[in-house]
Motif scaffolding. Structure first.
Motif, PDB file in Angstrom:
ATOM      1  N   LEU A   1     -10.268 -43.283  21.371  1.00  0.00           N
ATOM      2  CA  LEU A   1     -11.455 -43.543  20.564  1.00  0.00           C
ATOM      3  C   LEU A   1     -11.140 -44.421  19.371  1.00  0.00           C
ATOM      4  O   LEU A   1     -10.089 -44.302  18.745  1.00  0.00           O
ATOM      5  N   SER A   2     -12.092 -45.288  19.032  1.00  0.00           N
ATOM      6  CA  SER A   2     -12.049 -46.014  17.767  1.00  0.00           C
ATOM      7  C   SER A   2     -13.225 -45.589  16.887  1.00  0.00           C
ATOM      8  O   SER A   2     -13.225 -45.814  15.699  1.00  0.00           O
ATOM      9  N   SER A   3     -14.216 -44.962  17.523  1.00  0.00           N
ATOM     10  CA  SER A   3     -15.346 -44.386  16.790  1.00  0.00           C
ATOM     11  C   SER A   3     -15.613 -43.002  17.382  1.00  0.00           C
ATOM     12  O   SER A   3     -14.876 -42.552  18.247  1.00  0.00           O
ATOM     13  N   THR A   4     -16.679 -42.368  16.962  1.00  0.00           N
ATOM     14  CA  THR A   4     -16.927 -40.987  17.389  1.00  0.00           C
ATOM     15  C   THR A   4     -17.654 -40.884  18.726  1.00  0.00           C
ATOM     16  O   THR A   4     -18.094 -39.807  19.092  1.00  0.00           O
ATOM     17  N   HIS A   5     -17.779 -41.977  19.454  1.00  0.00           N
ATOM     18  CA  HIS A   5     -18.432 -41.899  20.761  1.00  0.00           C
ATOM     19  C   HIS A   5     -17.608 -42.624  21.821  1.00  0.00           C
ATOM     20  O   HIS A   5     -16.819 -43.519  21.511  1.00  0.00           O
ATOM     21  N   LEU A   6     -17.806 -42.199  23.060  1.00  0.00           N
ATOM     22  CA  LEU A   6     -17.099 -42.761  24.203  1.00  0.00           C
ATOM     23  C   LEU A   6     -18.130 -43.067  25.275  1.00  0.00           C
ATOM     24  O   LEU A   6     -18.989 -42.236  25.588  1.00  0.00           O
ATOM     25  N   LEU A   7     -18.072 -44.265  25.834  1.00  0.00           N
ATOM     26  CA  LEU A   7     -19.023 -44.687  26.868  1.00  0.00           C
ATOM     27  C   LEU A   7     -18.345 -44.648  28.231  1.00  0.00           C
ATOM     28  O   LEU A   7     -17.258 -45.205  28.410  1.00  0.00           O
ATOM     29  N   ILE A   8     -18.981 -43.992  29.181  1.00  0.00           N
ATOM     30  CA  ILE A   8     -18.561 -44.035  30.583  1.00  0.00           C
ATOM     31  C   ILE A   8     -19.494 -45.038  31.253  1.00  0.00           C
ATOM     32  O   ILE A   8     -20.679 -44.775  31.414  1.00  0.00           O
ATOM     33  N   PRO A   9     -18.979 -46.217  31.627  1.00  0.00           N
ATOM     34  CA  PRO A   9     -19.870 -47.265  32.137  1.00  0.00           C
ATOM     35  C   PRO A   9     -20.508 -46.886  33.467  1.00  0.00           C
ATOM     36  O   PRO A   9     -19.937 -46.162  34.273  1.00  0.00           O
ATOM     37  N   ASP A  10     -21.710 -47.409  33.694  1.00  0.00           N
ATOM     38  CA  ASP A  10     -22.470 -47.045  34.889  1.00  0.00           C
ATOM     39  C   ASP A  10     -21.975 -47.730  36.155  1.00  0.00           C
ATOM     40  O   ASP A  10     -22.417 -47.380  37.241  1.00  0.00           O
ATOM     41  N   ASN A  11     -21.046 -48.683  36.047  1.00  0.00           N
ATOM     42  CA  ASN A  11     -20.565 -49.346  37.260  1.00  0.00           C
ATOM     43  C   ASN A  11     -19.726 -48.416  38.131  1.00  0.00           C
ATOM     44  O   ASN A  11     -19.523 -48.688  39.305  1.00  0.00           O
ATOM     45  N   ARG A  12     -19.248 -47.285  37.590  1.00  0.00           N
ATOM     46  CA  ARG A  12     -18.485 -46.308  38.369  1.00  0.00           C
ATOM     47  C   ARG A  12     -19.357 -45.136  38.819  1.00  0.00           C
ATOM     48  O   ARG A  12     -18.892 -44.279  39.551  1.00  0.00           O
ATOM     49  N   LEU A  13     -20.587 -45.093  38.364  1.00  0.00           N
ATOM     50  CA  LEU A  13     -21.450 -43.936  38.612  1.00  0.00           C
ATOM     51  C   LEU A  13     -22.540 -44.259  39.614  1.00  0.00           C
ATOM     52  O   LEU A  13     -23.289 -45.207  39.434  1.00  0.00           O
ATOM     53  N   LEU A  14     -22.620 -43.457  40.660  1.00  0.00           N
ATOM     54  CA  LEU A  14     -23.726 -43.565  41.606  1.00  0.00           C
ATOM     55  C   LEU A  14     -24.811 -42.579  41.198  1.00  0.00           C
ATOM     56  O   LEU A  14     -24.548 -41.600  40.501  1.00  0.00           O
ATOM     57  N   ASP A  15     -26.025 -42.832  41.645  1.00  0.00           N
ATOM     58  CA  ASP A  15     -27.115 -41.904  41.360  1.00  0.00           C
ATOM     59  C   ASP A  15     -26.821 -40.550  41.990  1.00  0.00           C
ATOM     60  O   ASP A  15     -26.284 -40.466  43.085  1.00  0.00           O
ATOM     61  N   GLY A  16     -27.178 -39.501  41.274  1.00  0.00           N
ATOM     62  CA  GLY A  16     -26.986 -38.153  41.790  1.00  0.00           C
ATOM     63  C   GLY A  16     -26.320 -37.258  40.763  1.00  0.00           C
ATOM     64  O   GLY A  16     -26.221 -37.585  39.586  1.00  0.00           O
ATOM     65  N   ARG A  17     -25.827 -36.125  41.240  1.00  0.00           N
ATOM     66  CA  ARG A  17     -25.241 -35.121  40.349  1.00  0.00           C
ATOM     67  C   ARG A  17     -23.765 -35.395  40.111  1.00  0.00           C
ATOM     68  O   ARG A  17     -23.015 -35.699  41.025  1.00  0.00           O
ATOM     69  N   TRP A  18     -23.362 -35.247  38.852  1.00  0.00           N
ATOM     70  CA  TRP A  18     -21.968 -35.345  38.430  1.00  0.00           C
ATOM     71  C   TRP A  18     -21.640 -34.121  37.580  1.00  0.00           C
ATOM     72  O   TRP A  18     -22.441 -33.702  36.762  1.00  0.00           O
ATOM     73  N   ASP A  19     -20.457 -33.573  37.782  1.00  0.00           N
ATOM     74  CA  ASP A  19     -19.941 -32.520  36.913  1.00  0.00           C
ATOM     75  C   ASP A  19     -18.897 -33.174  36.020  1.00  0.00           C
ATOM     76  O   ASP A  19     -17.913 -33.735  36.518  1.00  0.00           O
ATOM     77  N   ILE A  20     -19.104 -33.105  34.711  1.00  0.00           N
ATOM     78  CA  ILE A  20     -18.176 -33.723  33.772  1.00  0.00           C
ATOM     79  C   ILE A  20     -17.414 -32.637  33.029  1.00  0.00           C
ATOM     80  O   ILE A  20     -17.976 -31.631  32.619  1.00  0.00           O
ATOM     81  N   THR A  21     -16.115 -32.849  32.893  1.00  0.00           N
ATOM     82  CA  THR A  21     -15.247 -31.956  32.136  1.00  0.00           C
ATOM     83  C   THR A  21     -14.486 -32.799  31.130  1.00  0.00           C
ATOM     84  O   THR A  21     -13.806 -33.750  31.510  1.00  0.00           O
ATOM     85  N   VAL A  22     -14.635 -32.456  29.857  1.00  0.00           N
ATOM     86  CA  VAL A  22     -13.924 -33.155  28.795  1.00  0.00           C
ATOM     87  C   VAL A  22     -12.941 -32.169  28.167  1.00  0.00           C
ATOM     88  O   VAL A  22     -13.348 -31.194  27.546  1.00  0.00           O
ATOM     89  N   GLN A  23     -11.648 -32.413  28.390  1.00  0.00           N
ATOM     90  CA  GLN A  23     -10.601 -31.619  27.758  1.00  0.00           C
ATOM     91  C   GLN A  23     -10.026 -32.478  26.646  1.00  0.00           C
ATOM     92  O   GLN A  23      -9.482 -33.542  26.907  1.00  0.00           O
ATOM     93  N   TRP A  24     -10.166 -32.012  25.413  1.00  0.00           N
ATOM     94  CA  TRP A  24      -9.721 -32.832  24.305  1.00  0.00           C
ATOM     95  C   TRP A  24      -9.049 -31.995  23.240  1.00  0.00           C
ATOM     96  O   TRP A  24      -9.236 -30.793  23.162  1.00  0.00           O
ATOM     97  N   LYS A  25      -8.212 -32.674  22.461  1.00  0.00           N
ATOM     98  CA  LYS A  25      -7.468 -32.028  21.384  1.00  0.00           C
ATOM     99  C   LYS A  25      -7.709 -32.793  20.092  1.00  0.00           C
ATOM    100  O   LYS A  25      -7.807 -34.019  20.093  1.00  0.00           O
ATOM    101  N   HIS A  26      -7.783 -32.040  19.021  1.00  0.00           N
ATOM    102  CA  HIS A  26      -7.796 -32.614  17.687  1.00  0.00           C
ATOM    103  C   HIS A  26      -6.721 -31.896  16.898  1.00  0.00           C
ATOM    104  O   HIS A  26      -6.824 -30.701  16.665  1.00  0.00           O
ATOM    105  N   LYS A  27      -5.680 -32.630  16.567  1.00  0.00           N
ATOM    106  CA  LYS A  27      -4.495 -32.068  15.926  1.00  0.00           C
ATOM    107  C   LYS A  27      -3.930 -30.962  16.826  1.00  0.00           C
ATOM    108  O   LYS A  27      -3.493 -31.251  17.924  1.00  0.00           O
ATOM    109  N   ASN A  28      -3.943 -29.706  16.419  1.00  0.00           N
ATOM    110  CA  ASN A  28      -3.361 -28.633  17.236  1.00  0.00           C
ATOM    111  C   ASN A  28      -4.407 -27.799  17.968  1.00  0.00           C
ATOM    112  O   ASN A  28      -4.049 -26.815  18.604  1.00  0.00           O
ATOM    113  N   ASN A  29      -5.654 -28.158  17.880  1.00  0.00           N
ATOM    114  CA  ASN A  29      -6.728 -27.386  18.510  1.00  0.00           C
ATOM    115  C   ASN A  29      -7.147 -28.042  19.827  1.00  0.00           C
ATOM    116  O   ASN A  29      -7.424 -29.236  19.878  1.00  0.00           O
TER     117      ASN A  29
END
Length: 148
Positions: A110-138
């Protein structure tokens, strides 16, 4: 030859068993039938499920809940404003329940507080998204089901 009712019942049972066995054999050797589990290493992933629950609870406790919205360019993931984007690391996994070949993962940078997942990899329909992230030690986890 005359067939009595006892012989007819036995022949009906044999015919029914042959019919069922035909479908069992056909489905077990058919290449078009998909017999995979939902994810690879399913049982290993299940053993780590309590860690995922703890990370999701920590996200709520530290007010680190992500906001995901659909935009014209794709999915926009908004990270909390109180966290420095340079200290955030982790990965985003997108899982397509209907076709595992469309699943993909990518690291968070990240360079700002948002992240874009571009639509060129996404087909219409259902997606399950999982974001595993760390900030310092958390460590935090966010899971959501999205329709694109």
């Amino acid at each position: 030859m005359k067939i009595n009712w006892g012989t007819g019942i036995v022949l009906a049972f044999i015919g029914f068993i042959a019919f069922i066995m035909y479908f069992v054999v056909r489905m077990s050797i058919d290449d078009r039938a998909n017999h995979d589990l939902v994810t690879k290493e399913y049982y290993k992933k299940e053993l780590a499920y309590q860690e995922e629950i703890d990370q999701a609870n920590d996200a709520v406790k530290h007010n680190a809940v992500l906001k995901i919205e659909k935009t014209a360019d794709g999915f926009m993931i908004h990270f909390p404003e109180q966290f420095d984007p340079k200290d955030i690391s982790g990965k985003v996994s997108l899982y397509r329940p209907s076709n595992r070949h469309l699943d993909f993962n990518f690291p968070i940078s990240l360079s700002s507080t948002h992240l874009l997942i571009p639509d060129n990899r996404l087909l219409d329909g259902r997606w399950d998204i999982t974001v595993q992230w760390k900030h310092k030690n958390n460590a935090f986890l966010h899971k959501e089901k999205l329709i694109y």
